[in-house]
Every structure is written in structure tokens, then in C-alpha cells.
Design a protein around this motif. Structure first.
Motif, PDB file in Angstrom:
ATOM      1  N   ALA A 334     -15.109  -7.981  -5.532  1.00  0.00           N
ATOM      2  CA  ALA A 334     -14.671  -7.541  -4.006  1.00  0.00           C
ATOM      3  C   ALA A 334     -16.037  -5.611  -3.814  1.00  0.00           C
ATOM      4  CB  ALA A 334     -13.343  -7.507  -3.701  1.00  0.00           C
ATOM      5  N   SER A 335     -16.495  -6.142  -2.358  1.00  0.00           N
ATOM      6  CA  SER A 335     -16.652  -5.158  -1.968  1.00  0.00           C
ATOM      7  C   SER A 335     -16.748  -4.877  -0.308  1.00  0.00           C
ATOM      8  CB  SER A 335     -18.661  -5.125  -2.843  1.00  0.00           C
ATOM      9  OG  SER A 335     -19.127  -5.688  -2.743  1.00  0.00           O
ATOM     10  N   PHE A 336     -16.881  -3.527   0.276  1.00  0.00           N
ATOM     11  CA  PHE A 336     -16.617  -3.226   1.701  1.00  0.00           C
ATOM     12  C   PHE A 336     -17.598  -2.114   2.035  1.00  0.00           C
ATOM     13  CE2 PHE A 336     -12.862  -5.453   0.822  1.00  0.00           C
ATOM     14  CZ  PHE A 336     -12.787  -6.550   1.742  1.00  0.00           C
ATOM     15  N   PRO A 337     -18.446  -1.789   2.711  1.00  0.00           N
ATOM     16  CA  PRO A 337     -18.760  -0.540   2.857  1.00  0.00           C
ATOM     17  C   PRO A 337     -18.483   0.229   3.344  1.00  0.00           C
ATOM     18  CG  PRO A 337     -20.120  -2.668   4.254  1.00  0.00           C
ATOM     19  CD  PRO A 337     -18.665  -2.911   3.752  1.00  0.00           C
ATOM     20  N   THR A 338     -17.069   0.307   4.229  1.00  0.00           N
ATOM     21  CA  THR A 338     -16.688   1.373   4.028  1.00  0.00           C
ATOM     22  C   THR A 338     -15.891   1.982   2.789  1.00  0.00           C
ATOM     23  OG1 THR A 338     -15.352   0.602   6.279  1.00  0.00           O
ATOM     24  CG2 THR A 338     -13.556   2.305   4.879  1.00  0.00           C
ATOM     25  N   LEU A 339     -15.044   1.217   1.690  1.00  0.00           N
ATOM     26  CA  LEU A 339     -14.911   1.562   0.277  1.00  0.00           C
ATOM     27  C   LEU A 339     -15.679   2.258  -0.468  1.00  0.00           C
ATOM     28  CD1 LEU A 339     -13.180  -0.652  -1.129  1.00  0.00           C
ATOM     29  CD2 LEU A 339     -12.142   0.764   0.772  1.00  0.00           C
ATOM     30  N   GLU A 340     -16.931   2.375   0.289  1.00  0.00           N
ATOM     31  CA  GLU A 340     -18.408   2.742  -0.677  1.00  0.00           C
ATOM     32  C   GLU A 340     -18.451   4.472   0.009  1.00  0.00           C
ATOM     33  OE1 GLU A 340     -20.319   1.723  -3.138  1.00  0.00           O
ATOM     34  OE2 GLU A 340     -19.187  -0.005  -2.704  1.00  0.00           O
ATOM     35  N   MET A 341     -17.923   4.654   1.497  1.00  0.00           N
ATOM     36  CA  MET A 341     -17.670   5.378   1.571  1.00  0.00           C
ATOM     37  C   MET A 341     -16.938   6.648   1.419  1.00  0.00           C
ATOM     38  SD  MET A 341     -18.526   4.048   5.823  1.00  0.00           S
ATOM     39  CE  MET A 341     -18.025   5.831   6.696  1.00  0.00           C
ATOM     40  N   THR A 342     -15.679   5.831   0.644  1.00  0.00           N
ATOM     41  CA  THR A 342     -14.870   7.250   0.028  1.00  0.00           C
ATOM     42  C   THR A 342     -15.838   7.215  -1.653  1.00  0.00           C
ATOM     43  OG1 THR A 342     -13.418   5.532  -0.679  1.00  0.00           O
ATOM     44  CG2 THR A 342     -12.891   5.851   2.083  1.00  0.00           C
ATOM     45  N   LYS A 343     -16.138   7.036  -2.171  1.00  0.00           N
ATOM     46  CA  LYS A 343     -16.478   7.429  -3.247  1.00  0.00           C
ATOM     47  C   LYS A 343     -16.200   9.124  -3.682  1.00  0.00           C
ATOM     48  CE  LYS A 343     -18.059   2.995  -5.410  1.00  0.00           C
ATOM     49  NZ  LYS A 343     -19.233   1.958  -6.227  1.00  0.00           N
ATOM     50  N   THR A 344     -17.403   9.463  -2.970  1.00  0.00           N
ATOM     51  CA  THR A 344     -17.476  11.016  -3.244  1.00  0.00           C
ATOM     52  C   THR A 344     -16.247  11.947  -2.828  1.00  0.00           C
ATOM     53  OG1 THR A 344     -18.493  11.233  -0.739  1.00  0.00           O
ATOM     54  CG2 THR A 344     -19.795  10.367  -3.251  1.00  0.00           C
ATOM     55  N   ILE A 345     -14.973  11.080  -2.271  1.00  0.00           N
ATOM     56  CA  ILE A 345     -13.526  11.422  -1.498  1.00  0.00           C
ATOM     57  C   ILE A 345     -12.861  11.948  -2.704  1.00  0.00           C
ATOM     58  CG2 ILE A 345     -11.771  12.113  -0.269  1.00  0.00           C
ATOM     59  CD1 ILE A 345     -13.577  10.453   2.347  1.00  0.00           C
ATOM     60  N   ASP A 346     -12.494  12.923  -3.209  1.00  0.00           N
ATOM     61  CA  ASP A 346     -12.096  13.001  -4.544  1.00  0.00           C
ATOM     62  C   ASP A 346     -10.207  12.602  -4.340  1.00  0.00           C
ATOM     63  OD1 ASP A 346     -13.441  12.559  -6.331  1.00  0.00           O
ATOM     64  OD2 ASP A 346     -13.864  15.055  -7.224  1.00  0.00           O
ATOM     65  N   LYS A 347     -10.144  13.148  -3.287  1.00  0.00           N
ATOM     66  CA  LYS A 347      -8.448  13.532  -2.687  1.00  0.00           C
ATOM     67  C   LYS A 347      -8.307  12.204  -1.776  1.00  0.00           C
ATOM     68  CE  LYS A 347      -6.134  17.149  -2.164  1.00  0.00           C
ATOM     69  NZ  LYS A 347      -5.619  18.069  -0.928  1.00  0.00           N
ATOM     70  N   VAL A 348      -7.024  11.733  -2.576  1.00  0.00           N
ATOM     71  CA  VAL A 348      -6.836  10.602  -1.632  1.00  0.00           C
ATOM     72  C   VAL A 348      -6.131  10.541  -0.088  1.00  0.00           C
ATOM     73  CG1 VAL A 348      -5.185   8.096  -1.655  1.00  0.00           C
ATOM     74  CG2 VAL A 348      -5.936   8.932  -4.095  1.00  0.00           C
ATOM     75  N   ALA A 349      -6.041  11.310  -0.112  1.00  0.00           N
ATOM     76  CA  ALA A 349      -5.065  11.958   1.423  1.00  0.00           C
ATOM     77  C   ALA A 349      -6.290  12.239   2.082  1.00  0.00           C
ATOM     78  CB  ALA A 349      -4.118  13.075   1.513  1.00  0.00           C
ATOM     79  N   ASP A 350      -7.612  12.532   1.589  1.00  0.00           N
ATOM     80  CA  ASP A 350      -8.469  12.816   2.411  1.00  0.00           C
ATOM     81  C   ASP A 350      -9.597  10.958   2.797  1.00  0.00           C
ATOM     82  OD1 ASP A 350      -8.410  15.283   2.767  1.00  0.00           O
ATOM     83  OD2 ASP A 350      -9.555  15.798   1.052  1.00  0.00           O
ATOM     84  N   ARG A 351      -9.062  10.187   2.378  1.00  0.00           N
ATOM     85  CA  ARG A 351      -9.556   8.883   2.452  1.00  0.00           C
ATOM     86  C   ARG A 351      -8.885   8.133   3.539  1.00  0.00           C
ATOM     87  NH1 ARG A 351      -9.074   7.336  -3.690  1.00  0.00           N
ATOM     88  NH2 ARG A 351     -10.397   8.933  -4.359  1.00  0.00           N
ATOM     89  N   PHE A 352      -7.745   8.244   4.309  1.00  0.00           N
ATOM     90  CA  PHE A 352      -7.746   7.504   4.944  1.00  0.00           C
ATOM     91  C   PHE A 352      -7.692   7.906   6.444  1.00  0.00           C
ATOM     92  CE2 PHE A 352      -3.604   8.326   2.110  1.00  0.00           C
ATOM     93  CZ  PHE A 352      -3.566   6.695   2.196  1.00  0.00           C
ATOM     94  N   LYS A 353      -8.111   9.078   7.026  1.00  0.00           N
ATOM     95  CA  LYS A 353      -8.798   9.007   7.985  1.00  0.00           C
ATOM     96  C   LYS A 353     -10.442   8.217   7.831  1.00  0.00           C
ATOM     97  CE  LYS A 353      -7.225  13.036   9.905  1.00  0.00           C
ATOM     98  NZ  LYS A 353      -8.282  14.931  10.326  1.00  0.00           N
ATOM     99  N   VAL A 354     -10.809   7.834   6.555  1.00  0.00           N
ATOM    100  CA  VAL A 354     -11.882   7.107   7.054  1.00  0.00           C
ATOM    101  C   VAL A 354     -12.414   6.242   6.642  1.00  0.00           C
ATOM    102  CG1 VAL A 354     -14.715   6.976   4.986  1.00  0.00           C
ATOM    103  CG2 VAL A 354     -13.539   9.525   5.754  1.00  0.00           C
ATOM    104  N   LEU A 355     -11.165   5.225   6.218  1.00  0.00           N
ATOM    105  CA  LEU A 355     -10.953   3.938   6.180  1.00  0.00           C
ATOM    106  C   LEU A 355     -10.577   3.771   7.114  1.00  0.00           C
ATOM    107  CD1 LEU A 355      -9.138   4.587   2.587  1.00  0.00           C
ATOM    108  CD2 LEU A 355     -11.003   3.343   2.723  1.00  0.00           C
ATOM    109  N   VAL A 356     -10.025   3.574   7.892  1.00  0.00           N
ATOM    110  CA  VAL A 356      -9.290   3.642   9.615  1.00  0.00           C
ATOM    111  C   VAL A 356     -10.218   3.677  10.359  1.00  0.00           C
ATOM    112  CG1 VAL A 356      -6.733   4.200   8.965  1.00  0.00           C
ATOM    113  CG2 VAL A 356      -8.128   5.818  10.098  1.00  0.00           C
TER     114      VAL A 356
END
Length: 801
Positions: A334-356
Motif C-alpha cells: 500500500a502506498s499513498f502520495p499523502t503519506l510520502e509528504m510526511t516522511k520528513t516530519i519526525d514528530k507525529v503530532a506535526d503530521r496530522f495537519k498534512v494528512l487531513v
């Protein structure tokens, strides 16, 4: 009255009962484990001519259950010898013994009639004032204590451990209608301080807090997966580590827990919560009904959403269930472009804004998923709890989420979250709109190192209770920072104690971490009283940065590599020989270089769940940061007059040579990595930094004196070296180890024997460190070592070559 728990009785020895019994044994409590008497003999008993009156038969069920539990993996017990703290018996011959205990915990089958019958029998023998609780996962407490005495009801409530009790931190306490407040207060603090749990007092509602929200979340996904035409691999990719959830994510977790368990709780909620606005979501989708009929329950039946299969060529493969055809098929990546955008974001909390904000199916999934979750949890207040933080605590401790629902909402933004919810047809509870109207813009804030949460009746942020025993590094980092580089943050913990917190990837130890550690020692020696080395990441440290070692070795930059190894050795030695006390606080994986750092502290305050070991053999080298030296030194310190010293040394040699990793901090005493009388274990990891600080402060106040470097390490020379070389030759001849394994082991043997000295001698630590560094360097020139390091970097697994 000061209540102490010296002995508990656990009634019911199934998976949960035995697990609870083991966890009380873990913390040093004496346990009486009881179960029913078998109604008939089994074939073995018949063959032996036993009768139903024989004690071995009467205790068969409880003994078999406990034995199975102790053999299970992961183990429910910190150390197998702790099982001696558990005594078994049965509910006919031994029930009177409950009069001697301080706490009775009922863990029988989830049927109200059976539970009530058990309580009736227990009350005949229970001493007044004794705590009595039920480990129910959903039966209302108010029904269980009907007909019981006033004293029984006053001391009775629900205490819901999550399975497995050793590993999952949630401890829900559910009061009955007449439970005394002091009983709830005691259990709340006992759970935190002694059992190492996150204690949450819940209301007596179906499934309480953790399962009510957790099962909703899973059932919501069950319906969403069909609506969005997602595969189970895609859902597990979206609901795993990328959002701070366990690797098992959703469907693998259900397989491990058991689909039947999940269905049982979901059905209970559906039957007992008719007014739940999401009631229809608890009705089972068609594919779940089919799986239940076919007994595809997960790991316990060999297949569920995933199925392990052995191909004709003997290769093992994992198959996945196609939810449309209900056939098993090969796993799809499974792969999604949105997840690729979070690969450089180490802190999980900072990923949520990008994911939604994602424009693909992943973004749509997160918007739907979080919107439903936010609406649901906001509407569960005040039904299941009055305080929003309890929902977050329950989900983090019971389901392994890094962030609870309200924390995720804060990360996205309160008003942004509402905007997203409305777009998905969801509405928050009225109190959320009132909260915004009163000028509050988040559910949480941090002030003066403490967490504050929004109190709904007061319409303001108030301090979250129970924080005084904890130091939360996330809360103090900005306000207490003394020094920072890309590898560490050094914080002032107060009372003259500094903390060094690793900030590298997986807390690996490279140049910046070592520079930060040395800087912290400099600062502490000048202006402070003591130093703690600790962090609150998933693991203390996975070891040295082997990528850096690999690059230097490939480029044959041996002078630079020699300097890097010496810098590591010198940094560990500074921990031991600084003018201030040093305390290391390991937890989780504490491997290789992380273990070496632990070995050199004045004191270790280890979390109970610490997996500590010198694992360098797996990448083709020996411990080079002082670990090989230190194990030779610790062996020397154990030599006694008339001892067979070779045997003591051999045990320490095998600890490194077999890359032994403790499965708990308690096991690390067996390998002498933790030392009895010096190092301590704390059960609650949340208290670890505060405890480490307290010990550093105590050592400083008692008049800490800078130690003198050791020159009295007894090494055995040729006598030990000869024994080790003969041993490695026979191991290779017997094909237990490879030729390269033998070469690494012989290098280690040379170091720990102190070289080929003609007789036993006393040497300095520096002498051993020089031998260690030379051996490490020579191994990095070997092609097979480089192959091992490269394989570890690429695959994350050791290579045998």
C-alpha cells in the motif's frame, strides 16, 4: 488508615487471570491464584490411576493455565523465578485462604450469574475491609454487588486490566453505587505507583472508556473500508506508525486480540447503548458475520484478516483477506502520495495537519476517520466521563495510541477540526461550541511545565491532576533548555540536576549526541550538582550510528574511525569519572552503544520494560564504546578466593558473544549489566525521570566524590585466551557458528583475557580500552563485517555470513 497490599487473590486463571497474577508477582506481591475443580479426569490422569479427589487433579485447571501463561510469548512475567511468588489452589479446598489477603480480584467468565455466585462464595470467607474487585470488560458494576453486604459494597468496584496486563498500561477503575471514595483514591494511586499503569476512573457505562471509544473506532473503520473500497493493507498502512499507532495498526491488532473478543464487546455496546447516536455502527458488517461463522478469528485459529501459509518450496508468506470476495490473496503493498509528504516530519503530532489536507484517497480517509472520531468522543462527555483527558489517557494506555482524540484535534486545530467535521456531515457536541465561545482555542495547554485541560463545567483550563510525581520532558523542554544541538537537548530539571535528552533518529548515538553529552557534563560540573541521561521516546537508544561507521570503513578512513571510537570510549568514561553523580535512565530498546552508556553511569534507574544488551556481534564487531572492557572489569570484580575465575569470565564473554538481550530490566541483573545493590528498576516509566533526578540529587547531597580511575582489573591472560580459542574452534567445527563468527569471538576473547599475557595480571581500564578499540578497528577492515553492517542498515536484521 494506611492500606498496604502484601498479598492478593486472583479468582479465575484464564489468560487474563494468569496475566494479572503474573503482573502482581512482577512487583513483588504474593499471589493466590484460584480456579474451579475439574468435573472429570483426563486421559493422562486415568492412565495414572488418579481420582477426582487427588490434589494434582483438583488443581489441574489452575496449574495448566499458569504453566501455559508462563510459557507464552511475550512473557507475562519479568523473570521466571518471580513465578515462585504465585501459589495455586482451587475454589473448593482453598477458598478460605482469601481471608488472609488484602485484595481479591475476580477474573471469571463474563457472565453475570456466574460472577454473582462467585461473589456470594467469596463473601463467606472475605475479611471485612478487604478490597474486592471485578476485572469485567463491560458488565455493569451495579448489577454485580446486588445482595452483598454493606462492607462488601463499600470495598467493591471494577478494576479493568487490559490484555496483556504486563504490557498494556490502561487500568480502568469503575465505581459501584456504594464504593467508598477512599477505595477509589487508593486504587487510583496504587495502579500508578505500584502497577506502573495509567489509572483512569471511569463511569459505570457499557465498555467503560477505553473499549467504548476503541471499539467504535474499529467498527467505524469496518464500515468505512467497504464504503471507500480500501484493502486491509491500505487501512493498516493508514492507521499504523504514521499516525502514532502500533505497527499492528487495525486489522493485525484484531487478529492478535481475536475477532470473537471484538465482536463480543461490540455486541454488548449495541445491546446496551440504544441511545448512542452512532448505534448503527456497532452492527456487524456482512464480512464480519461470515468470518465469525467460518471461525476465522485471527491468530488463535490460524487465520483472520491475515493468514500465514507455507508454499510448496517451504517459503513462508502472509496472505491477506480480500473483503469483497472473502478469499485470501498475496499481500499487496500500500502506498499513498499523502503519506510520502510526511516522511520528513519526525514528530507525529506535526503530521496530522498534512494528512487531513491530502488530495488522494488517504486524505479523504483521514478527514472521514478523524471527523467521526472527534464527533463521537465529544458526545461521550459526560456519558462515560466528565473529563476529556481521561478519554485521551485511556486510548493511549489501552490501545497504544501516541496521541488521544482530543490531542489529535488540537494538532489539526480546534476550529479547523470543526470545519472538517461539518464538511463530512458530523457535528461536535454543544459544549465544544460553548468552549470556543468562552474564548478557549485548544483542549490542552502547557504552563510552568504542567499540562492543563479544558474543564467543561468551569469553562476554563485547569491543571491535570496527578502530575506532581512526573517530569514530562515535552512540557519543560522550551522553558528549561540549557543547551541544544542536532543530537541532544539539555534541560534543567530543577534542584541542581541537568538532563541530557537524545533527539537523534531512534536515539542512535553519533558525534552530535556525544558532543552534547560532553557539553552537559561540562555545564553540570561547573554550575550544577548532578546529571541524568534520559528521554521519553519509544526507546532509550538503539545504539551507535552504524551508518557513520560503515561510511568511514568503506572509505578506509581508519584514522578518523579510530578517533570516533576513542571519542565514544572517552565519553562513556567521562560519565563514570566526572566530578558530579551521573544517572542513566534506560527504557525500551537499550542496545549496543546505548547499553555501553548505561554500563558507565554511577547509577541506573531502569524502566521495568527495558530490553538491554550488547548486540554488536550482529553487525560483525565487538562492543567498542567501553562495553567489552566493562564486562571484563565486572567479571574481575566478581572473582572470589578459590573461585574458578575462568567460569565467571566465560559468563561475561557469552553475554557479548551470544548478543544476549534481557526481556525485562529484572533479567538484566542475570547478565550483570544491571548490578544488584546499585541499580534500581521502576515499574511506571512515567515516573522514571523524576526518580532518576531524585537519586542524582541524593548522591550529590550525601557528598559525592569523583571516583579514581581503575588500575586493578584482574585479567587471566593466556589461560583464559586458550580456553576461549578452543571453545570457538569447537563451535565452528560443530557448525554452531560461522568462520566469521569465530573471528569476532576470538577478537573479543583477546580483549577480555587482557591479551596473551603469560599469567594473570592487574591492568588499567585504559589498557583494556586500547585493546578493545584495536579489535574493533581491525574487524571494520573485514569484508564480511561490512556486509553485516550494510545488511542491518538495509533490512534492519542481522546477517549470518
Amino acid at each position: 488508615m494506611k492500606r498496604r497490599i502484601k498479598k492478593v487473590a486472583v479468582v479465575g486463571s484464564g489468560i487474563m487471570g494468569s496475566g494479572i497474577a503474573c503482573h502482581f508477582a512482577n512487583i513483588g506481591v504474593e499471589v493466590l491464584l484460584l480456579d474451579i475443580v475439574p468435573r472429570e479426569l483426563n486421559d493422562k490422569e486415568k492412565a495414572k490411576g488418579l481420582t477426582l479427589e487427588d490434589k494434582v487433579v483438583r488443581n489441574r485447571l489452575v496449574n495448566d493455565a499458569l504453566t501455559a501463561s508462563l510459557k507464552s510469548k511475550p512473557s507475562p512475567i519479568y523473570h521466571q523465578k518471580f513465578a515462585n511468588r504465585i501459589t495455586t489452589g482451587n475454589l473448593e479446598d482453598d477458598i478460605a485462604k482469601v481471608s488472609e489477603v488484602d485484595w481479591i480480584i475476580e477474573v471469571v467468565v463474563e457472565r453475570l450469574d456466574i460472577k454473582k455466585m462467585v461473589f456470594e462464595n467469596l463473601e463467606k470467607h472475605r475479611t471485612p475491609g478487604t478490597l474486592i474487585t471485578s476485572n469485567t470488560s463491560g458488565i455493569p458494576i451495579k448489577f454485580m454487588n446486588e445482595g452483598r453486604s454493606e462492607d462488601f459494597q463499600k470495598h467493591f468496584c471494577g478494576t479493568h486490566f487490559f490484555n496483556p496486563p504486563r504490557y498494556l498500561k490502561l487500568f480502568e477503575i469503575i465505581p459501584g453505587p456504594n464504593t467508598a471514595p477512599e477505595v477509589l483514591d487508593f486504587l487510583n494511586s496504587y495502579g500508578e505507583q505500584y502497577l506502573g499503569k495509567t489509572s483512569v476512573v471511569a463511569k459505570d457505562t457499557p465498555a467503560f472508556i477505553g473499549n467504548r471509544v476503541g471499539i467504535f473506532s474499529i467498527m467505524s473503520l469496518f464500515h468505512m473500508v467497504k464504503d471507500m473500497d480500501l484493502t486491509i493493507e491500505e487501512v493498516d498502512k493508514l492507521t499504523g506508525p504514521v499516525i502514532g499507532r502500533p505497527k499492528s495498526a487495525t486489522f493485525r491488532t484484531v487478529d492478535v486480540v481475536g475477532l470473537d473478543t471484538l465482536v463480543h464487546v461490540a455486541n454488548g455496546i449495541a445491546e446496551n447503548c440504544p441511545n448512542d447516536e452512532k448505534h448503527d455502527l456497532f452492527k456487524l458488517p456482512g464480512f464480519i458475520d461470515t468470518m465469525m461463522e467460518k471461525k476465522w478469528l485471527g491468530s488463535k485459529t490460524g487465520q483472520g484478516f491475515y493468514k500465514k501459509e507455507v508454499a510448496k518450496d517451504g517459503a513462508k508468506q502472509i496472505l491477506s483477506l480480500d473483503l469483497n470476495t472473502l478469499d485470501y490473496r498475496a499481500n499487496k503493498r500500500a502506498s499513498f502520495p499523502t503519506l510520502e509528504m510526511t516522511k520528513t516530519i519526525d514528530k507525529v503530532a506535526d503530521r496530522f495537519k498534512v494528512l487531513v489536507k491530502g488530495k488522494d484517497k488517504a486524505g479523504e480517509f483521514y478527514r472521514k476517520n478523524f471527523s467521526a472520531l472527534f464527533a463521537y468522543v465529544s458526545n461521550r462527555i459526560p456519558e462515560i466521563t466528565d473529563e476529556l483527558y481521561k478519554i485521551d489517557d485511556a486510548m493511549k494506555a489501552g490501545f497504544g495510541w501516541e496521541h488521544g482524540p482530543f490531542q489529535i484535534w488540537d494538532a489539526i486545530g480546534l476550529e479547523k477540526g470543526i470545519e472538517m467535521m461539518k464538511a463530512e456531515g458530523e457535528e461536535p457536541a454543544a459544549w465544544v461550541n460553548e468552549m470556543i465561545a468562552s474564548g478557549n482555542t485548544s483542549f490542552y495547554s502547557v504552563k510552568n511545565g504542567a499540562t492543563y485541560f479544558y474543564d467543561i463545567p468551569k469553562k476554563e483550563l485547569i491543571k491535570k491532576p496527578g502530575q506532581d510525581a512526573f517530569i514530562i520532558l515535552d512540557n519543560i523542554r522550551k522553558s528549561s533548555e540549557v543547551f541544544k544541538n542536532s543530537g541532544v537537548v539539555v534541560e534543567d530539571l530543577g534542584d541542581g540536576i541537568l538532563n541530557v535528552e537524545f533527539q537523534s533518529k531512534m536515539n542512535s548515538i553519533g558525534g552530535d549526541v556525544l558532543a552534547g553529552l560532553n557539553k552537559a557534563i561540562d555545564i553540570a560540573e561547573k554550575d550544577f550538582q548532578g546529571l541524568v541521561v534520559g528521554n521519553q521516546g519509544p526507546n532509550f537508544s538503539v545504539g551507535a550510528n552504524i551508518g557513520m561507521i560503515f561510511m568511514m570503513a568503506v572509505e578506509q578512513e581508519y584514522d578518523e574511525l579510530n578517533m570516533a571510537i576513542k571519542y565514544f570510549q572517552d565519553s562513556c568514561m567521562r560519565l563514570r569519572y566526572s566530578s558530579i553523580p551521573t544517572v542513566v535512565a534506560p527504557h525500551g530498546m537499550t542496545l549496543g552503544g546505548g547499553c555501553e552508556m548505561t554500563l558507565h553511569a554511577d547509577k541506573v534507574v531502569a524502566a521495568a520494560e527495558s530490553y538491554i544488551g550488547l548486540v554488536e556481534f550482529g553487525v560483525g564487531v565487538i562492543p567498542g564504546g567501553g562495553g567489552s572492557k566493562e564486562m571484563a572489569l565486572r567479571a574481575s570484580d566478581l572473582f572470589q578466593k578459590n573461585d574458578v575465575e575462568l567460569n565467571v569470565l566465560q559468563e561475561h564473554f557469552l553475554t557479548i558473544g551470544m548478543a544476549k538481550v534481557s526481556t525485562s530490566a529484572s533479567e538484566a541483573y542475570d547478565t550483570n549489566i544491571l548490578q544488584k545493590g546499585k541499580d534500581i528498576v521502576v515499574v511506571n516509566k512515567d515516573r522514571q525521570i523524576a526518580t532518576a533526578k531524585a537519586h542524582a540529587k541524593l548522591m550529590a547531597e550525601q557528598g559525592y566524590t569523583q571516583p579514581i580511575r581503575r588500575k586493578d582489573v584482574k585479567v587471566l591472560g593466556k589461560q583464559a585466551l586458550g580456553m576461549f580459542l578452543v571453545g570457538t574452534d569447537s563451535m565452528e567445527a560443530g557448525k554452531y557458528i560461522s568462520e566469521h563468527d569465530r573471528k569476532i569471538a576470538n577478537k573479543l576473547a583477546y580483549v577480555m583475557a587482557g591479551g596473551d599475557l603469560s599469567e594473570a595480571s592487574y591492568v588499567s581500564e585504559q589498557y583494556l580500552l586500547d585493546l578493545e578499540r584495536e579489535a574493533f578497528l581491525s574487524l571494520t577492515t573485514e569484508r564480511k563485517t561490512l556486509e553485516r553492517i550494510e545488511h542491518m542498515l538495509k533490512k534492519g536484521k542481522p546477517l549470518r555470513n
